[in-house]
Design a protein around this motif. Sequence first.
Motif, PDB file in Angstrom:
ATOM      1  N   ASP A 510      15.392  38.314  16.609  1.00  0.00           N
ATOM      2  CA  ASP A 510      15.696  38.661  15.335  1.00  0.00           C
ATOM      3  C   ASP A 510      15.869  37.843  14.136  1.00  0.00           C
ATOM      4  N   ASP A 511      15.120  36.602  14.109  1.00  0.00           N
ATOM      5  CA  ASP A 511      15.387  35.732  13.144  1.00  0.00           C
ATOM      6  C   ASP A 511      14.555  35.948  11.882  1.00  0.00           C
ATOM      7  N   THR A 512      15.067  35.970  10.639  1.00  0.00           N
ATOM      8  CA  THR A 512      14.314  36.121   9.345  1.00  0.00           C
ATOM      9  C   THR A 512      13.353  35.054   9.261  1.00  0.00           C
ATOM     10  N   PRO A 513      12.378  34.901   8.453  1.00  0.00           N
ATOM     11  CA  PRO A 513      11.489  33.633   8.342  1.00  0.00           C
ATOM     12  C   PRO A 513      12.490  32.507   8.048  1.00  0.00           C
ATOM     13  N   GLN A 514      13.569  32.570   6.970  1.00  0.00           N
ATOM     14  CA  GLN A 514      14.506  31.491   6.690  1.00  0.00           C
ATOM     15  C   GLN A 514      15.335  31.086   7.722  1.00  0.00           C
ATOM     16  N   MET A 515      15.908  32.150   8.562  1.00  0.00           N
ATOM     17  CA  MET A 515      16.555  31.806   9.972  1.00  0.00           C
ATOM     18  C   MET A 515      15.746  30.943  10.810  1.00  0.00           C
ATOM     19  N   ALA A 516      14.393  31.429  10.930  1.00  0.00           N
ATOM     20  CA  ALA A 516      13.605  30.636  12.066  1.00  0.00           C
ATOM     21  C   ALA A 516      13.405  28.967  11.625  1.00  0.00           C
ATOM     22  N   THR A 517      13.222  29.060  10.157  1.00  0.00           N
ATOM     23  CA  THR A 517      13.191  27.724   9.759  1.00  0.00           C
ATOM     24  C   THR A 517      14.255  26.958   9.818  1.00  0.00           C
ATOM     25  N   ALA A 518      15.526  27.424   9.638  1.00  0.00           N
ATOM     26  CA  ALA A 518      16.799  26.682   9.796  1.00  0.00           C
ATOM     27  C   ALA A 518      17.045  26.398  11.331  1.00  0.00           C
ATOM     28  N   ARG A 519      16.620  27.223  12.241  1.00  0.00           N
ATOM     29  CA  ARG A 519      16.828  27.082  13.765  1.00  0.00           C
ATOM     30  C   ARG A 519      15.778  26.060  14.198  1.00  0.00           C
ATOM     31  N   ALA A 520      14.562  26.006  13.652  1.00  0.00           N
ATOM     32  CA  ALA A 520      13.704  24.933  14.005  1.00  0.00           C
ATOM     33  C   ALA A 520      14.165  23.291  13.504  1.00  0.00           C
ATOM     34  N   HIS A 521      14.801  23.299  12.320  1.00  0.00           N
ATOM     35  CA  HIS A 521      15.425  22.175  11.867  1.00  0.00           C
ATOM     36  C   HIS A 521      16.585  21.779  12.615  1.00  0.00           C
ATOM     37  N   TYR A 522      17.330  22.792  12.851  1.00  0.00           N
ATOM     38  CA  TYR A 522      18.549  22.428  13.814  1.00  0.00           C
ATOM     39  C   TYR A 522      18.060  21.627  15.225  1.00  0.00           C
ATOM     40  N   ARG A 523      17.311  22.165  15.756  1.00  0.00           N
ATOM     41  CA  ARG A 523      16.555  21.879  16.930  1.00  0.00           C
ATOM     42  C   ARG A 523      16.036  20.338  16.878  1.00  0.00           C
ATOM     43  N   LYS A 524      15.306  20.403  15.950  1.00  0.00           N
ATOM     44  CA  LYS A 524      14.629  18.800  15.647  1.00  0.00           C
ATOM     45  C   LYS A 524      15.835  17.788  15.538  1.00  0.00           C
ATOM     46  N   TRP A 525      16.781  18.097  14.668  1.00  0.00           N
ATOM     47  CA  TRP A 525      17.815  17.270  14.382  1.00  0.00           C
ATOM     48  C   TRP A 525      18.589  16.878  15.495  1.00  0.00           C
TER      49      TRP A 525
END
Length: 551
Positions: A510-525
């Motif tokens: 259910d991620d929006t594009p902004q949420m998907a980007t934030a989630r990806a950054h979270y996982r990489k950090w």
Amino acid sequence: MHRTLGILEIVENICLRLEESEDGLLRDDGRTDFAALGRTSRIFEGPALNVLWIKQDTLNNLLKCFPPDLWEEVIVSGGRKNKAVRLTRVPQSEDWERLLLYARRIRDLTLRSPPTWLSAPFPVVDVFEAIESHLAAGYLCPNLQSIIWDGGPNSPVFPYVRLFLGPQITRAHLEVSRNASDLSVLSTLAIPYDKLKSFRLGSPLHDMPLIRGPSATLAMKLVHVEHLGLDTLDRAALEHLSGLPSLKSLDLSVTDQQDLGPPSSLTTRSRNPTFPALHTVQFFASSIQFAIEFVNMLSQCPLEDFTLGTDVLASNITMGEFFSALAAGVFHRTLTSLLIHEVDDGVTTTPTPPAGTIGNYIIRGPVLALLFCFSNLTTVHLTTPAGFDIDDTTAGDIARAWPKIRSLELGSCTDTHHPSSMTLRGLRAFATYCENLTYLGITLDASTVSPFDNSPATRISQLRLRSLDVAASPISDSTAVSRFVSGLFPGLETITTLNEWNWADPNDEDDTPQMATARAHYRKWKQVETLIPIIAAIRTEERHWAQMERE
């Protein structure tokens, strides 16, 4: 030359030796039973009873000195441990003798309701009525020096605080209930204001404008106060306090008050010191304008800690005025802690800057540089409506200006987070100049990674940093970032991101594009967090074998 020991000191020395004995003078919690000690000798009876009774966090112990047929315990607040005392009959004159004997020994009394795990509830009101009837104009504990009284909202007990405000009181912390009649009681209390060293007057709820008027009036009566906590104060009261040589800490709620009111003849900063002993200031909920006008009253002030909670949308110009006023009124060598954060009441939030005006709220290097004169800062937590735009040069300026910093956060208190110009190279300055830094909260751009120079000639390793909050920082190559950061901070243990609790759920359908980007950054950090100790260990091992080969 030998010093003669007092009776109380002898008792305390004996008690220290009895702690490890098996003579039955230890209570269940392992501490000395002073009552039992008192029974062992008439010499120790008085001093032992003084130690036993000197500090109380309930009236129950005292009320149980009544004859057993006069009182009983009743359960309140829904728990067996929360028992209050009520009377089963009217006390007679002879019933009071033993109670009043022990009441004279109490010096420190704390009463709170609802009770904490350390204290019992307030007695039933009929107990206070009986005490008031017997004492007439006297005090239950005539030698009391400290009273903390918190009856809770809608409590009927506040009027009975007068039974404890005797002539020896030097510390009085009073919470006024939501009962409006308590205001009239407050004005009649015979508090020894000229003797008070610590005075707090507040209400259970910070949004209650109940006692703002009396606060200023009461503050004008204080002469020797060292620690003061009130709802708010006007300019006249603050000017009175500014001349007191003893005031060390000031704690105000200042909810909804925008400024200090019309200026007076003392408004212009004086060459003479004001608030000459003030070390700590805390405003629970304040406008920046109120804070500016207060700081403008400071002159050669030895302030050490300033904490400001605010939900006001303050521009970078306004913040610059506040920083400039602080630098002008406070000794540069004394300030060690500066905190500006959102109001911590679980309800109030800072409004988001209007669209198209974000640039008016971003804090950049020149504004932050107004604080660089405070070279002894160890804690700086600043959250503003749109955050900070820090580049690598400014990062270096910060690190060099605050070499003693231990905890540093530059962030946003709203959902607006301006992209930072600082890259990973900016972290190098903190590793170089801030050897005591243990926590760093800052937004940076980790989408590109410069090669990390790990040669012995240029190697920098800061070993104390344990926690890094990167907020909404972008990142691309987690492995490359791990190599870079681990070289600077090999002891780093935790990396957090903005609202990371949102990304703990692996379901991202259910991620929006902004949420998907934030989630990806979270996982990489989080990958960086995992890799840093591994890479740091490998690097240490390589250095060890290289050293062995050279030898």
